[in-house]
Design an enzyme around this catalytic site. Structure first.
Site, short mmCIF file in Angstrom:
data_model
loop_
_atom_site.label_atom_id
_atom_site.label_comp_id
_atom_site.label_asym_id
_atom_site.label_seq_id
_atom_site.Cartn_x
_atom_site.Cartn_y
_atom_site.Cartn_z
N SER A 140 -10.15 -4.27 -21.06
CA SER A 140 -10.84 -4.00 -19.78
C SER A 140 -10.57 -5.15 -18.83
O SER A 140 -10.25 -6.26 -19.28
CB SER A 140 -12.36 -3.92 -20.04
OG SER A 140 -13.06 -3.86 -18.82
N TYR A 153 -20.99 -6.82 -22.88
CA TYR A 153 -19.80 -5.95 -22.80
C TYR A 153 -18.55 -6.79 -22.57
O TYR A 153 -17.54 -6.64 -23.27
CB TYR A 153 -19.98 -4.92 -21.68
CG TYR A 153 -18.77 -4.01 -21.50
CD1 TYR A 153 -18.49 -3.01 -22.43
CD2 TYR A 153 -17.92 -4.17 -20.42
CE1 TYR A 153 -17.38 -2.19 -22.28
CE2 TYR A 153 -16.81 -3.36 -20.25
CZ TYR A 153 -16.54 -2.36 -21.18
OH TYR A 153 -15.44 -1.55 -21.03
P1 NDP Z 1 -15.88 7.40 -22.70
O1 NDP Z 1 -17.34 7.13 -22.90
O2 NDP Z 1 -15.49 8.60 -21.93
O3 NDP Z 1 -15.13 7.40 -24.10
C1 NDP Z 1 -15.48 6.56 -25.16
C2 NDP Z 1 -14.92 7.12 -26.42
O4 NDP Z 1 -15.28 6.25 -27.49
C3 NDP Z 1 -15.47 8.50 -26.74
O5 NDP Z 1 -14.41 9.33 -27.13
C4 NDP Z 1 -16.41 8.25 -27.91
O6 NDP Z 1 -16.34 9.36 -28.81
C5 NDP Z 1 -15.75 7.05 -28.56
N1 NDP Z 1 -16.68 6.31 -29.42
C6 NDP Z 1 -17.82 5.68 -29.08
N2 NDP Z 1 -18.40 5.17 -30.18
C7 NDP Z 1 -17.60 5.50 -31.24
C8 NDP Z 1 -17.65 5.27 -32.62
N3 NDP Z 1 -18.65 4.60 -33.20
N4 NDP Z 1 -16.64 5.75 -33.40
C9 NDP Z 1 -15.63 6.45 -32.86
N5 NDP Z 1 -15.52 6.68 -31.53
C10 NDP Z 1 -16.49 6.22 -30.75
O7 NDP Z 1 -15.34 6.07 -22.00
P2 NDP Z 1 -13.88 5.58 -21.59
O8 NDP Z 1 -12.88 6.62 -21.81
O9 NDP Z 1 -14.00 5.00 -20.26
O10 NDP Z 1 -13.70 4.38 -22.62
C11 NDP Z 1 -12.55 4.19 -23.43
C12 NDP Z 1 -12.25 2.71 -23.53
O11 NDP Z 1 -11.85 2.22 -22.26
C13 NDP Z 1 -13.44 1.85 -23.97
O12 NDP Z 1 -13.00 0.88 -24.90
C14 NDP Z 1 -13.87 1.19 -22.68
O13 NDP Z 1 -14.52 -0.04 -22.91
C15 NDP Z 1 -12.53 1.02 -21.98
N6 NDP Z 1 -12.63 0.84 -20.53
C16 NDP Z 1 -13.10 1.84 -19.73
C17 NDP Z 1 -13.21 1.63 -18.36
C18 NDP Z 1 -13.77 2.66 -17.44
O14 NDP Z 1 -14.06 2.34 -16.27
N7 NDP Z 1 -13.93 3.90 -17.86
C19 NDP Z 1 -12.80 0.36 -17.75
C20 NDP Z 1 -12.29 -0.60 -18.69
C21 NDP Z 1 -12.21 -0.36 -20.02
P3 NDP Z 1 -17.55 9.95 -29.66
O15 NDP Z 1 -18.81 9.71 -28.89
O16 NDP Z 1 -17.19 11.41 -29.79
O17 NDP Z 1 -17.48 9.23 -30.97
#
Ligand code: NDP
Length: 242
Positions: A140, A153
């Protein structure tokens, strides 16, 4: 598909049920690779698999080391190898430290840091045994600067950055390591914020979010390079985000 990307890879993407992970899984599959799409909400993975050829759903909680090892082992057994692991799963329940939401701090550490380490632990043996592999971490811009409400975070993302850089430095040349650091991207990420002040600030901050396909493009670029080229880090943010 051009010559560089012509060999289909076996890819594993965590957090593929929504947002960035879903877009990465979709993009890699569309590029002709076979993608194991992992997350807890398997019904969303089933939907993705039904709509994109080359995607296989995999129910997985990345906080469970044994489960991550087993999912990677099953992938290797089924396909004979694992070429690309995208450690994307993450959570972001922001709040000020003085709100004292310690369970949420621990959840961020468990998913964003331990979940990443579990992926590394599961991949290194297969990568070594097959003579190569590509580990991609979705960190990030929070790995490059801290903002109020995001101390924990950002701490997890600094850790993700440092761990991935350490992996790169320790890896033999046949293992490639990439960190992709997104700015604000449309996704469900902010939905887990329960603190009302942090939630309010975030809705303003996230006004200029870009689509998750922008991050999928960056991952696809890194993955499609020839074996001697290692894209170490890509930062992708909205033009309006400073
Ligand atoms: P979302 O919330 O849309 O996606 C997060 C994903 O992580 C979901 O598919 C969720 O799936 C999965 N997840 C959460 N906890 C678990 C777990 N215990 N085991 C397996 N899977 C898990 O957010 P983003 O797509 O934005 O996030 C993806 C990555 O990008 C993250 O690491 C985030 O920190 C990073 N990021 C995002 C930014 C943004 O602005 N969106 C900016 C910078 C970085 P499920 O709940 O089905 O398990």
């Amino acid at each position: 598909m051009d010559a560089v990307t012509s060999s289909p890879r076996i890819a594993f993407v965590t957090g593929a049920s929504s947002g960035i992970g879903r877009a990465v899984a979709r993009r890699l599959a569309t590029d002709g690779h076979r993608v194991v799409a992992a997350a807890r909400r398997v019904e969303l993975l089933d939907e993705l698999a039904a709509s994109v050829d080359g995607v296989e759903p995999c129910e997985l909680d990345v906080t469970d080391l044994d489960a991550v090892r087993a999912a990677v082992a099953t992938t290797v057994e089924r396909h004979g190898r694992l070429d690309v692991f995208v450690a994307n799963a993450g959570v972001m329940p922001l709040s000020r430290l003085d709100a004292g939401l310690t369970d949420q701090w621990n959840q961020m550490i468990d998913v964003n840091v331990r979940g990443l380490l579990h992926g590394i632990a599961a991949c290194l043996d297969p990568f070594r045994e097959q003579g190569g592999g590509h580990f991609v971490t979705i960190a990030s811009i929070g790995a490059h600067g801290v903002t109020p409400t995001a101390a924990v975070y950002c701490g997890t993302k600094y850790a993700a950055w440092a761990i991935t850089e350490g992996l790169r430095l320790e890896s033999p040349p046949e293992i490639r390591v990439t960190t992709v650091s997104p700015g604000v991207v449309e996704s469900e990420l902010a939905d887990t914020i329960t603190d009302s002040d942090a939630r309010q600030a975030m809705s303003e901050y996230r006004r200029h979010a870009i689509p998750p396909s922008a991050i999928a493009d960056a991952v696809a670029f890194a993955v499609s390079q020839p074996p001697e080229v290692d894209v170490n880090e890509i930062v992708v943010r909205p033009v309006r985000q400073r």
